[in-house]
Design an enzyme around this catalytic site. Structure first.
Site, PDB file in Angstrom:
ATOM      1  N   PRO A   1      68.514  25.850   4.970  1.00 45.03           N
ATOM      2  CA  PRO A   1      69.471  26.612   5.744  1.00 45.03           C
ATOM      3  C   PRO A   1      70.629  25.406   6.288  1.00 45.03           C
ATOM      4  CG  PRO A   1      67.670  27.734   6.184  1.00 45.03           C
ATOM      5  CD  PRO A   1      67.162  26.576   5.673  1.00 45.03           C
TER       6      PRO A   1
ATOM      7  N   PRO B   1      21.130  -8.457   3.372  1.00 43.98           N
ATOM      8  CA  PRO B   1      19.986  -7.447   3.787  1.00 43.98           C
ATOM      9  C   PRO B   1      20.719  -6.076   3.589  1.00 43.98           C
ATOM     10  CG  PRO B   1      20.850  -8.417   5.720  1.00 43.98           C
ATOM     11  CD  PRO B   1      21.871  -9.088   4.757  1.00 43.98           C
TER      12      PRO B   1
ATOM     13  N   ASP C   1      19.142  -5.540  -8.147  1.00 43.05           N
ATOM     14  CA  ASP C   1      17.708  -4.938  -7.717  1.00 43.05           C
ATOM     15  C   ASP C   1      17.749  -3.641  -6.889  1.00 43.05           C
ATOM     16  OD1 ASP C   1      16.382  -7.164  -8.564  1.00 43.05           O
ATOM     17  OD2 ASP C   1      16.459  -8.178  -6.956  1.00 43.05           O
TER      18      ASP C   1
ATOM     19  N   LYS D   1      12.754  -3.534  -8.585  1.00 42.78           N
ATOM     20  CA  LYS D   1      11.258  -3.752  -8.369  1.00 42.78           C
ATOM     21  C   LYS D   1      10.975  -3.142  -7.103  1.00 42.78           C
ATOM     22  CE  LYS D   1      11.815  -7.920  -9.179  1.00 42.78           C
ATOM     23  NZ  LYS D   1      11.613  -9.441  -9.594  1.00 42.78           N
TER      24      LYS D   1
ATOM     25  N   GLY E   1      19.111  -8.589  -3.389  1.00 45.30           N
ATOM     26  CA  GLY E   1      19.116  -8.455  -1.865  1.00 45.30           C
ATOM     27  C   GLY E   1      18.839  -9.796  -1.032  1.00 45.30           C
TER      28      GLY E   1
ATOM     29  N   MET F   1       8.002  -8.075   2.910  1.00 44.01           N
ATOM     30  CA  MET F   1       7.032  -7.356   2.108  1.00 44.01           C
ATOM     31  C   MET F   1       5.614  -7.120   2.429  1.00 44.01           C
ATOM     32  SD  MET F   1       8.603  -8.951  -1.519  1.00 44.01           S
ATOM     33  CE  MET F   1       8.366 -10.693  -0.931  1.00 44.01           C
TER      34      MET F   1
END
Length: 467
Positions: free
Chosen positions: A43, A229, A252, A274, A305, A387
């Site tokens: 408008p 990591p 991995d 693995k 890793g 591990m």
């Protein structure tokens, strides 16, 4: 991904804006810069917007959207519609009208009434960079645009334009897409790029001609890259660059999804993960796989890793590459011992507690759990066990049997440096019972030594140091 980013070619295309204020003016500016023919329905209209339309042969319809429809406005003649009013009811009505006709529609600041988003733009035409937050934080998008504006040379568009003029010639000379990609990547990493940016176009053209004339099918190469990591911000710059240019990613189990997402999107990704007693691909087959892809002329990123040379079997893999005559590079990564201990607030060495640190693996090549126990029992030494989660109870008993104090502090760091990081602290005599109690899962790093005591004071993430 809630929205799919695209670039629309809008030259001479009709676009409609509902609303006549300052926001509509900014949207009209962008559309006109892209070559669109803009119509505004409102408008009342802002003076600057009205002038912009007059100068660029736009159209202004001085009425409401509903009245325009009643007067015979045909929405299907418009490529897309932007609604920029303060009236939610009007915005919603325009959205539903467009949806019914399959017309792209954007409602400013109302994501629920949007079929597309307008990003923040860094314009280095023909190079265009769009930053979008899908409507959640436009201020953040603008801040990022400001940062990019200050770091991306204004002349970078020249490089895109110059390359475009040679694209057909390069395509005729180098017919394989993968090889063309390598050609252009090598060219942009040479002095060719600087010559174009500095307007030394004769030198740039000669450089390109020489590169084409001397072009040979590239030989394959393997990049042995440490992914760290888990936290993607711990990647090195070189690792990221090679991940982006590799044709094949062999990765991995320990490579996190956020890191994998940083690899080249169209690269072939091969999982060879693995886990203990379960090798998806045996190590010997991984070695053969790397050689096979490289002999096919591909650039292969072997993504591991942590660090590839610390319990990563990287040495075995590059021995195979050497024997096959394959070119390779090694990019170190932050090993789990450094990354996880730092994120847990445990220094591996300290003048008062540990003058040496020893890295060990609980998963030896021959499957033997035997370690030099007598050498490991030393008061001012930190032991870091990779591990070793499965054999943790036996390892603790062996250390105690060989003279280590039962109350020696121990820390278990599960999924270190990631948002799922979990740290459990105990003593040598009781830490194995904590595994099931706290549901500790692999990958887990074990730290044994007096330095573990410092975690309570130095846990910087809980002290507000994390970002």
């Amino acid at each position: 991904m809630d929205f799919f980013p695209i670039s629309l070619k809008l030259q001479q295309q009709t676009c409609l804006i509902i609303g006549g204020g300052k926001v509509a003016y900014r949207k009209a500016q962008l559309l006109i810069q892209a070559g669109a023919c803009v119509t505004v329905i409102a408008p009342d209209i802002d003076a600057e917007l009205n002038k912009l339309l007059q100068v660029n042969h736009g159209r202004y319809i001085a009425t409401t959207f509903n009245e325009a429809i009643e007067q015979g406005l045909n929405l299907t003649t418009y490529r897309w519609v932007i609604t920029a009013t303060n009236d939610t009811h009007i915005n919603q009505h325009v959205y539903h009208c467009c949806e019914a006709l399959n017309i792209l529609v954007n409602t400013v600041d109302e994501t629920q009434h949007c079929r597309f988003m307008v990003p923040a733009i860094v314009d280095r035409s023909p190079l265009m960079i769009s930053i979008a937050t899908n409507g959640t934080s436009p201020v953040l998008a603008r801040q990022l645009r400001t940062q990019l504006e200050s770091t991306i040379p204004q002349s970078l568009g020249k490089l895109a334009d110059f390359s475009g003029k040679w694209r057909k010639t390069v395509k005729e000379k180098i017919t394989q897409p993968e090889q063309r990609r390598i050609f252009w990547e090598n060219l942009y990493e040479s002095s060719f790029k600087d010559n174009v940016l500095n307007d030394h176009l004769d030198l740039a053209e000669q450089h390109l001609r020489n590169a084409l004339n001397e072009w040979q099918i590239p030989k394959g190469e393997v990049y042995l890259v440490g992914a760290g990591p888990g936290d993607p911000e711990l990647l090195t710059l070189k690792a990221l660059r090679l991940m982006q240019q590799a044709d094949v990613i062999v990765y991995d189990r320990l490579v996190s999804d956020p890191i994998l997402n940083l690899c080249r999107r169209d690269a072939q990704k091969v999982y060879v993960g693995k886990a203990r007693s379960h090798h998806v691909v045996p190590q010997e087959s991984i070695n053969t796989l790397l050689v096979k892809y490289a002999q096919q002329g591909k650039r292969v990123c072997r993504l591991k890793g942590g660090d590839p040379f610390i319990f990563g079997r990287g040495g075995e893999e590059i021995q195979e590459l050497c024997e096959a005559g394959i070119k390779f590079q090694v990019v170190p990564g932050i090993t789990a011992a450094s990354g996880c201990s730092a994120y847990a607030g445990i220094p591996l060495t300290h003048r008062d507690y540990a003058q040496s640190v020893r890295f060990l693996t609980g998963h030896l090549k021959e499957g033997s759990p035997e370690l030099p126990w007598q050498e490991l029992v030393y008061e001012n030494q930190t032991l870091v066990l990779y591990m070793g989660l499965v054999g943790l109870e036996m390892i603790c008993k062996k250390l105690i049997a060989h003279g280590q104090r039962p109350d020696m502090p121990v820390a278990l760091i599960s999924k270190g440096t990631t948002p799922e990081q979990k740290v459990v602290v105990g003593t040598l005599s009781g830490i194995s019972q904590q595994v099931s109690l706290h549901e500790i899962q692999a990958p887990t790093l074990t730290i044994i030594g007096e330095v573990v005591k410092l975690r309570e004071q130095l846990n910087w993430q809980q002290l507000g140091g994390s970002s």
